[in-house]
Write a protein that holds these residues in place. Sequence first.
Motif, PDB file in Angstrom:
ATOM      1  N   ALA A  48      24.585   4.429  59.042  1.00  0.00           N
ATOM      2  CA  ALA A  48      25.244   3.746  57.935  1.00  0.00           C
ATOM      3  C   ALA A  48      25.143   2.235  58.110  1.00  0.00           C
ATOM      4  O   ALA A  48      25.055   1.720  59.227  1.00  0.00           O
ATOM      5  CB  ALA A  48      26.705   4.171  57.845  1.00  0.00           C
ATOM      6  N   ALA A  49      25.192   1.523  56.984  1.00  0.00           N
ATOM      7  CA  ALA A  49      25.121   0.063  57.028  1.00  0.00           C
ATOM      8  C   ALA A  49      26.447  -0.558  57.444  1.00  0.00           C
ATOM      9  O   ALA A  49      26.512  -1.758  57.724  1.00  0.00           O
ATOM     10  CB  ALA A  49      24.691  -0.479  55.662  1.00  0.00           C
ATOM     11  N   ASP A  50      27.527   0.232  57.473  1.00  0.00           N
ATOM     12  CA  ASP A  50      28.825  -0.270  57.938  1.00  0.00           C
ATOM     13  C   ASP A  50      29.439   0.749  58.876  1.00  0.00           C
ATOM     14  O   ASP A  50      28.832   1.775  59.184  1.00  0.00           O
ATOM     15  CB  ASP A  50      29.750  -0.561  56.745  1.00  0.00           C
ATOM     16  CG  ASP A  50      29.888   0.643  55.827  1.00  0.00           C
ATOM     17  OD1 ASP A  50      30.101   1.777  56.338  1.00  0.00           O
ATOM     18  OD2 ASP A  50      29.768   0.468  54.595  1.00  0.00           O
ATOM     19  N   ASP A  51      30.636   0.468  59.335  1.00  0.00           N
ATOM     20  CA  ASP A  51      31.292   1.329  60.324  1.00  0.00           C
ATOM     21  C   ASP A  51      32.474   2.065  59.723  1.00  0.00           C
ATOM     22  O   ASP A  51      33.433   2.401  60.419  1.00  0.00           O
ATOM     23  CB  ASP A  51      31.753   0.470  61.515  1.00  0.00           C
ATOM     24  CG  ASP A  51      32.070   1.322  62.736  1.00  0.00           C
ATOM     25  OD1 ASP A  51      31.471   2.409  62.865  1.00  0.00           O
ATOM     26  OD2 ASP A  51      32.918   0.896  63.540  1.00  0.00           O
ATOM     27  N   ASP A  52      32.430   2.332  58.431  1.00  0.00           N
ATOM     28  CA  ASP A  52      33.584   2.893  57.750  1.00  0.00           C
ATOM     29  C   ASP A  52      33.313   4.295  57.222  1.00  0.00           C
ATOM     30  O   ASP A  52      34.045   4.790  56.391  1.00  0.00           O
ATOM     31  CB  ASP A  52      34.005   1.977  56.595  1.00  0.00           C
ATOM     32  CG  ASP A  52      35.440   2.258  56.146  1.00  0.00           C
ATOM     33  OD1 ASP A  52      36.291   2.509  57.019  1.00  0.00           O
ATOM     34  OD2 ASP A  52      35.683   2.246  54.933  1.00  0.00           O
ATOM     35  N   LEU A  53      32.266   4.948  57.722  1.00  0.00           N
ATOM     36  CA  LEU A  53      31.926   6.274  57.214  1.00  0.00           C
ATOM     37  C   LEU A  53      32.999   7.296  57.583  1.00  0.00           C
ATOM     38  O   LEU A  53      33.261   8.239  56.834  1.00  0.00           O
ATOM     39  CB  LEU A  53      30.559   6.708  57.758  1.00  0.00           C
ATOM     40  CG  LEU A  53      29.875   7.873  57.054  1.00  0.00           C
ATOM     41  CD1 LEU A  53      29.601   7.534  55.595  1.00  0.00           C
ATOM     42  CD2 LEU A  53      28.571   8.235  57.758  1.00  0.00           C
ATOM     43  N   ASP A  54      33.635   7.114  58.747  1.00  0.00           N
ATOM     44  CA  ASP A  54      34.692   8.025  59.171  1.00  0.00           C
ATOM     45  C   ASP A  54      36.083   7.441  58.941  1.00  0.00           C
ATOM     46  O   ASP A  54      37.076   7.960  59.455  1.00  0.00           O
ATOM     47  CB  ASP A  54      34.520   8.396  60.646  1.00  0.00           C
ATOM     48  CG  ASP A  54      34.498   7.176  61.543  1.00  0.00           C
ATOM     49  OD1 ASP A  54      34.639   6.044  61.024  1.00  0.00           O
ATOM     50  OD2 ASP A  54      34.333   7.348  62.772  1.00  0.00           O
ATOM     51  N   GLY A  55      36.181   6.309  58.218  1.00  0.00           N
ATOM     52  CA  GLY A  55      37.475   5.712  57.917  1.00  0.00           C
ATOM     53  C   GLY A  55      38.089   4.959  59.063  1.00  0.00           C
ATOM     54  O   GLY A  55      39.268   4.571  58.985  1.00  0.00           O
ATOM     55  N   LEU A  81      25.826   2.396  52.316  1.00  0.00           N
ATOM     56  CA  LEU A  81      24.375   2.461  52.374  1.00  0.00           C
ATOM     57  C   LEU A  81      23.971   3.130  53.686  1.00  0.00           C
ATOM     58  O   LEU A  81      24.591   2.886  54.737  1.00  0.00           O
ATOM     59  CB  LEU A  81      23.772   1.057  52.297  1.00  0.00           C
ATOM     60  CG  LEU A  81      23.970   0.303  50.973  1.00  0.00           C
ATOM     61  CD1 LEU A  81      23.361  -1.086  51.074  1.00  0.00           C
ATOM     62  CD2 LEU A  81      23.355   1.079  49.812  1.00  0.00           C
ATOM     63  N   ILE A  82      22.941   3.956  53.637  1.00  0.00           N
ATOM     64  CA  ILE A  82      22.548   4.724  54.815  1.00  0.00           C
ATOM     65  C   ILE A  82      21.025   4.825  54.851  1.00  0.00           C
ATOM     66  O   ILE A  82      20.369   4.900  53.803  1.00  0.00           O
ATOM     67  CB  ILE A  82      23.194   6.131  54.790  1.00  0.00           C
ATOM     68  CG1 ILE A  82      23.043   6.833  56.136  1.00  0.00           C
ATOM     69  CG2 ILE A  82      22.632   6.992  53.655  1.00  0.00           C
ATOM     70  CD1 ILE A  82      23.893   8.088  56.263  1.00  0.00           C
ATOM     71  N   GLY A  83      20.475   4.782  56.030  1.00  0.00           N
ATOM     72  CA  GLY A  83      19.030   4.887  56.185  1.00  0.00           C
ATOM     73  C   GLY A  83      18.673   5.427  57.547  1.00  0.00           C
ATOM     74  O   GLY A  83      19.450   5.326  58.503  1.00  0.00           O
ATOM     75  N   GLY A  84      17.504   6.010  57.654  1.00  0.00           N
ATOM     76  CA  GLY A  84      17.090   6.579  58.934  1.00  0.00           C
ATOM     77  C   GLY A  84      15.749   7.265  58.822  1.00  0.00           C
ATOM     78  O   GLY A  84      14.912   6.925  57.978  1.00  0.00           O
TER      79      GLY A  84
END
Length: 469
Positions: free
Chosen positions: A439-446, A412-415
């Motif tokens: 992003a709603a989590d810290d896993d966008l870049d793996g 999930l992403i918002g801005g």
Amino acid sequence: MSISHWKRILPTSLMSRLRIVPLLALLVGTASLTGCASMDPAFETRGAHPGIESTTHDSLTALPQPASPVVTAVYQFRDQTGQYKRKERGSTFSRAVTQGGTAILMDALADSDWYRPIERKGLSNLTQERDIIRSIRQQYEGDRADPLSPLLFAGIVLEGGIIGFDSNVISGGGGFRLFSIGGSGEYRRSQVTIYLRAVSTQTGEVLKTVHTTKTILSQELQGNATRFVAANLFLETEAGISYNEPKTLAVTEAIDAAVRQLTIEGMRDGLFSPADTAAAGSVIQRYEKSKARADRRDYFDRLLQPNNRPGPGIEVGSGGQVLQGDRQDPGLNPLGSLTLRQPLAPRWALGLRNTVGRLDAAGDFQETALTSELALTYYFTPHARFTPFLRATGGVATTFPDPHRLDDNGSLIGGGSLGAEYMVDERLGVSAAFGVRVAADDDLDGAARGSFNDSLWGGSVGITYYDLF
């Protein structure tokens, strides 16, 4: 003087600290600004010369010739604002605008060739002089004295005046400073408004009323620089120039425009008769177009487009984005976007935005990112040709090594973003925006490290066509 001359008269310690090149650059920069000011003849005494005509004067005198000029009387055309000139300190009894509106109007009437202005402002002086002439003729010629020619009577009387002077309608400025060198500029815009009406002397009916507004611009540029050229030697230099549009000339232009407008509308409505009806028709047609354009201006003289964004729109855009996450040395990569946008109200629009672009960073991290978001846009000046906007977004971001697989991961992403849109016409807009999406989590870049979630920073430009259906 040569450098060797300065070496003889200045101490060695001082000469060792002088920086000739920066000092010369400082002096040359200030001298350039001063030179711009000295190009103006304000530093020279000038003789009297014919008055400067307004920019509207040529269009006034270029009107088609009348079948017969209208005898016109002007008793008084005065300042009705009652405003005094602004002064930073103390008080002044000088008026904010000229008190010579009657003289300016009489000159415009005479130059237009459509009117035969007759003297009414100084009517008492005129009748007194005519009495003197009769008395002298009676003394020398007795009953054989020829009578004076009768005074002309007017077909119309022009009334009105300067009814508004608004100072500082818009003001602003800007500046910069790099170490000890800087400059600034300011501007201020005021405006004057006049009303002019034609009254029939036969019936007292107001035949036509027009009004015009003229902006008055004031500008100021300043530059200054300071520098220690030695421990005990401080150099400071400054220069500036200001420009104030003459208020009397602004009133003259407004009056010229009002007389021209009154004449053209009089021809259009059959009050005045032109000698060449074909030429008059062409002038009236051009005037109607310019008047329709003027009717779209707001209080700040901005050209409005009331029917901006008349229906659903599609935007095609491109730009660049950077992944701010847990990997070092992220790169700037291009992105493309496609947006469907539906106006909800003049200031609001809701859209579905899809973007695709690459993400990379050090350590062989390379993925394709696809985002689908709802975007709510707020336009600050929706009817203006140019408007800033704020945009809030929220949706889903997916990264995947293979563009054909969308199931690797999703966040999930918002801005939001800040941008501006320029409407080429009511249906076509060109926009640019810069924003961030978190992003709603810290896993966008793996890689999930640190206390901050991953985010995408970027900017884009787009072209939108509205009213698809």
